[in-house]
Design an enzyme around this catalytic site. Sequence first.
Site, PDB file in Angstrom:
ATOM      1  N   ASP A 186       2.780  -3.241   0.917  1.00  0.00           N
ATOM      2  CA  ASP A 186       3.714  -2.243   1.452  1.00  0.00           C
ATOM      3  C   ASP A 186       4.929  -2.349   0.494  1.00  0.00           C
ATOM      4  OD1 ASP A 186       4.297  -0.458   3.007  1.00  0.00           O
ATOM      5  OD2 ASP A 186       3.858  -1.542   4.895  1.00  0.00           O
ATOM      6  N   ASP A 191       1.937   7.415   6.735  1.00  0.00           N
ATOM      7  CA  ASP A 191       2.003   6.724   8.164  1.00  0.00           C
ATOM      8  C   ASP A 191       1.898   7.777   9.213  1.00  0.00           C
ATOM      9  OD1 ASP A 191       2.698   4.048   7.518  1.00  0.00           O
ATOM     10  OD2 ASP A 191       4.842   4.103   7.742  1.00  0.00           O
TER      11      ASP A 191
END
Length: 720
Positions: free
Chosen positions: A473, A543
């Site tokens: 990430d 997301d």
Amino acid sequence: MYISYDAGKCIFSIETANTKYAFQIVGGKHPVHLYYGKKDGAEVAEFENRFRSFSPYSPDEGRIYLADTCMSEYVGFDSGDFRTSSLKIQNANGDCATFLSYKDYRVFKGRLDLEGLPCADADENTETLELTLVDELTNVEVKLYYTVFADCDVISRYVTVKNNGDSAVTIKKIMSLTLDMPDHDYDMISLYGAHVNERNYQRVPLFYGNQSIGSRRGASSHQFNPFIALCRKDADEVSGGVYGFNFVYSGNFLDEVEVDQTGGARVQLGLGSENFDWRLNAGDTFVAPEAVMTYSDTGIGQMSRNFHKFTLEHILPPEPFENRPVVLNTWEACYFDIDEKELLRFADTASKCGIDMVVMDDGWFGARNHDRAGLGDWYENRDKFKDGLKPFVDKMKAYGIKFGIWVEPEMVNPDSDLYRAHPEWCVQCRGREGMLSRSQLVLDMGNPAVLDYLKDIFSKTFDGVAIDYFKWDMNRHMSQVGSPILPADRQGEAAYRYMLGVYDLFRWFRAKYPNAMIENCSGGGGRYDLGMMKYSTMIWTSDNTWCRKRIRIQYSSMLAYPASTMSCHVAGLKHCEVPEQLKYIYEVALGGALGYELHLPNASDELRAAVKVQIGNYRKYEDLILRGDYYSIMNPYETNISAYYYTNADRDRILLSFLQNEPEEKSREITIKVCEAQADATYYDEIGKDTYTGEQLRQGVTVATDDSGWNSRMWYFVKQ
Ligand code: DGJ
């Protein structure tokens, strides 16, 4: 041979399966662009000077070549061409004039490996043209590369700059691809967005002047993807000329198109100038990242398929598993509440539902109980894992599943052991307090000590632990960009050196854990680019897991990238009230690599049973989704519908999807044409249990819109 040189006319030609590219050396010096487009019937006209007043020319040559108005292959700054330049170098004497004259060329099999950078893999058909240009005054040598991926109709472009002079110079701007087009009768497609709203489709006509997209964020970004396309005004999915461009890089970039006084359009992709400069000492070479281009004369769909094939065959890493694992990720179910017992429940239910892998997301390490602490401390939190990580992972895997783990190597929280020990390891401008974003700072990945620390701590924590998958990430952009280890005159290199460090660490992960795959993520799809795809099998698309938003994000991602890179999870089930909703969410997720993002252990028996059936069905056609040819039929940015299909090379299996986005009060009938079906074949739809002739499919299947808000349908046609 895809590359040829006509010595009589001084014309270089590059051919791919369906396209042709040509340029000419004019006056023995100037590489002038002639043609890029369809190969069949291509008429390549020789150079013609385009005179306009006020255009400078060399007194030696006279007006045989006017840099400002001719099409060029690569343009030095202040060389008589007032349009946007490809290369700007500040010379030792302080001026920035850069004159590039043709010196020689060579053609070779394969390609130049771009040391430290991601680049496309060559195969036995790959061929490269190297064109050497030189600035005779400063002795700076520029090599332009054209690498041909003929089957994909892709030509890649990259550039090296070598300082053969005896004083240092500074590169102030560098572009990897320059393409001058004779007219500007095009629309430009680009993908803009934001966090949780990535890659929105935008199509606008070119206008006189400079139009650009780019990133100054240290990441390719959610805000603009490096992909662009120029399509003829009448181009649609299946017809019309379309040029596609992309950049094999994950940091700052500039894509620009400048329409000038001649009506021509200069297209450029590269590092740009705003967040980049590079001091080049005598004898040193700078290598710029690779950019790629393709052309389709049969519309946007073929342009996308060219890029899909190219990415699948030349960019993506080999997959470690025979089948792509269906993942259950803990993030939306647990957030930072990582709990050993709970995770074992995940493993248990996952294995019973046919899920292949549980990914333990954020929250397992250091003092990571929230997003304000722990980043940088890559050892397991002993309150959460009493016996350590390895025994826990062994227990998880005893359920017969694979195990994945989340990392964010590039970041540090000020509240961490790492930051307390090494505040000087952050990206920073001397004397200025660093700004926070998500309570974190950015590590200076250009600092070898930072890389050594990360390699060491990850080795200590992960060696001997049976990890199958890393989710990598990156959750903030870079501000106050400088590096404490660089001298003042090299601070402009910090962002680029950062990316080289990131790529170094990716390569280290891949070499150290060759049996693990990497899913890339940057707060969702903030680094959805070919650079990241070189190292990561797939990317967390966004997301935003809400299916309606995903329909659009997936459509526009598919313009440039294959479905296998698109991590698509069934999520948001707490909103589900009726079974149609689960079906709809699943059918949206079938656009790419299927996964789940829900608290499966706490789910009802019905839901778990449904998940098991879903995965069983996905297994029947996942090869079509992950490796098949993609045909979009309806664009969800232009209609309320997304319709597309995946098919294999023989066209004997076709997976067709229809997704209605918003409810429609008044039902209407939609016809969806499956033009790739074999006209004389008979197909059986295994989902609807119905038989169709290929001709019927080509004429179209019909489906009605409705007001439910959950209207979706799939067909799986198998040739009989
Ligand atoms: C952002 C990612 O996109 C999410 O999926 C999740 O991994 C969080 N970061 C964790 O902090």
